[in-house]
Design an enzyme around this catalytic site. Structure first.
Site, PDB file in Angstrom:
ATOM      1  N   SER A 127       1.186  -0.880  -0.290  1.00  0.00           N
ATOM      2  CA  SER A 127      -0.057   0.290  -0.400  1.00  0.00           C
ATOM      3  C   SER A 127       1.182   1.402   0.383  1.00  0.00           C
ATOM      4  CB  SER A 127      -0.919   0.359   1.196  1.00  0.00           C
ATOM      5  OG  SER A 127      -1.761   1.103   1.725  1.00  0.00           O
ATOM      6  N   TYR A 184      -1.463  -1.137  10.492  1.00  0.00           N
ATOM      7  CA  TYR A 184      -1.896  -1.225   9.009  1.00  0.00           C
ATOM      8  C   TYR A 184      -1.523  -0.463   8.131  1.00  0.00           C
ATOM      9  CZ  TYR A 184      -3.695  -0.616   3.567  1.00  0.00           C
ATOM     10  OH  TYR A 184      -3.970  -1.625   2.592  1.00  0.00           O
TER      11      TYR A 184
END
Length: 268
Positions: free
Chosen positions: A149, A163
């Site tokens: 990401s 995350y």
């Protein structure tokens, strides 16, 4: 040289974890467009998984399972091994997120995210190593693509501590795995998506116009952006790209200018 020489996936077999929806499904659609022979997709929810496989066609084979646990990984590897003697492409796409205030962030929100986003890609690749090696050669290397990401490359505005840490870890893990697996003609890379509509990225999904305002090219990503990027890395076109993380974000990380500029004469 032809487009088929560069991008065809004919005769290859792939596994895409979390392939029933979102970014995983976009990648599956890209592989199908490139002529892949067969794609296995996994998800925890059987109904959604089988519905996606039916919509995508007979080349897509669903295997229900949970790769967040070692038991689930072992079951998936056993299921694939019962059907295939080799595996050309593995896409470690399954992932999760957790958001909470710093003072309240729970251990469960840390462990769940780190396990699925970092631990699972490593051990699934490890346990599929034999099948990947069986398909790999100098002329047609095996491919492992980890889905990271942009949040592993820069800080986002939300308190998603585990995350962001997990995606940064996955990017570095990609480099370490690449350094080892290149010896077996298995090339490991990663994709760092930006704003793509999905159940995980509900802002891009439900507030597309608002999300697009903060992206240099003024739109969120779509299946052509993600599918094309995955096909590039999986095909002959990407055979000289090893250990790299391909940022696919419309310019968020590398072409985003700050809103306000400091006075260039300040401090002189």
């Amino acid at each position: 040289m032809t487009l088929e020489d560069l991008f065809s996936l004919k005769g290859r077999v792939a596994l895409v974890t979390g392939g029933s929806r979102g970014i995983g499904r976009m990648i599956v659609e890209g592989f199908l467009a490139a002529g892949i022979e067969r794609v296995y997709i996994t998800a925890r929810k059987g109904g959604e998984l089988h519905e996606a496989a039916e919509e995508l066609g007979e080349k897509v084979v669903p295997i229900q399972g949970d790769v967040s646990t070692m038991e689930g990984i072992d079951e998936l590897v056993a299921a694939i091994s019962a059907k295939e003697s080799k595996l050309d492409i593995l896409v470690n796409n399954a992932g999760t997120a957790w958001g909470a205030d710093f003072e309240d962030f729970p251990e469960t929100g840390w462990d769940k995210v780190m396990d699925l986003n970092v631990k699972s890609p490593f051990f699934l690749t490890q346990k599929l190593h034999g099948l990947l090696k069986a398909a790999s050669s100098a002329e047609r290397p095996g491919k492992v693509i980890n889905i990271a990401s942009v949040d592993g490359l820069r800080i986002n505005p939300w308190e998603t501590y585990s995350y962001q840490a997990s995606k940064a870890a996955l990017i570095h893990l990609t480099r370490r795995m690449a350094a080892r697996l290149v010896k077996d003609q298995i090339y490991v890379t990663a994709i760092a998506p930006g704003a793509f509509p999905s159940n995980m990225n509900k802002v891009a999904r439900d507030m597309e116009e608002e999300s697009a305002k903060g992206i240099p090219n003024k739109r969120v990503g779509d299946k052509y952006d993600m599918g094309g990027s995955a096909v590039y890395l999986a095909s002959r076109a990407g055979d000289y790209t090893i250990g790299e993380t391909l940022t696919v974000d419309g310019g968020i990380v590398n072409a985003h200018l700050p809103t306000h500029f400091a006075d260039p004469a300040a401090g002189r």
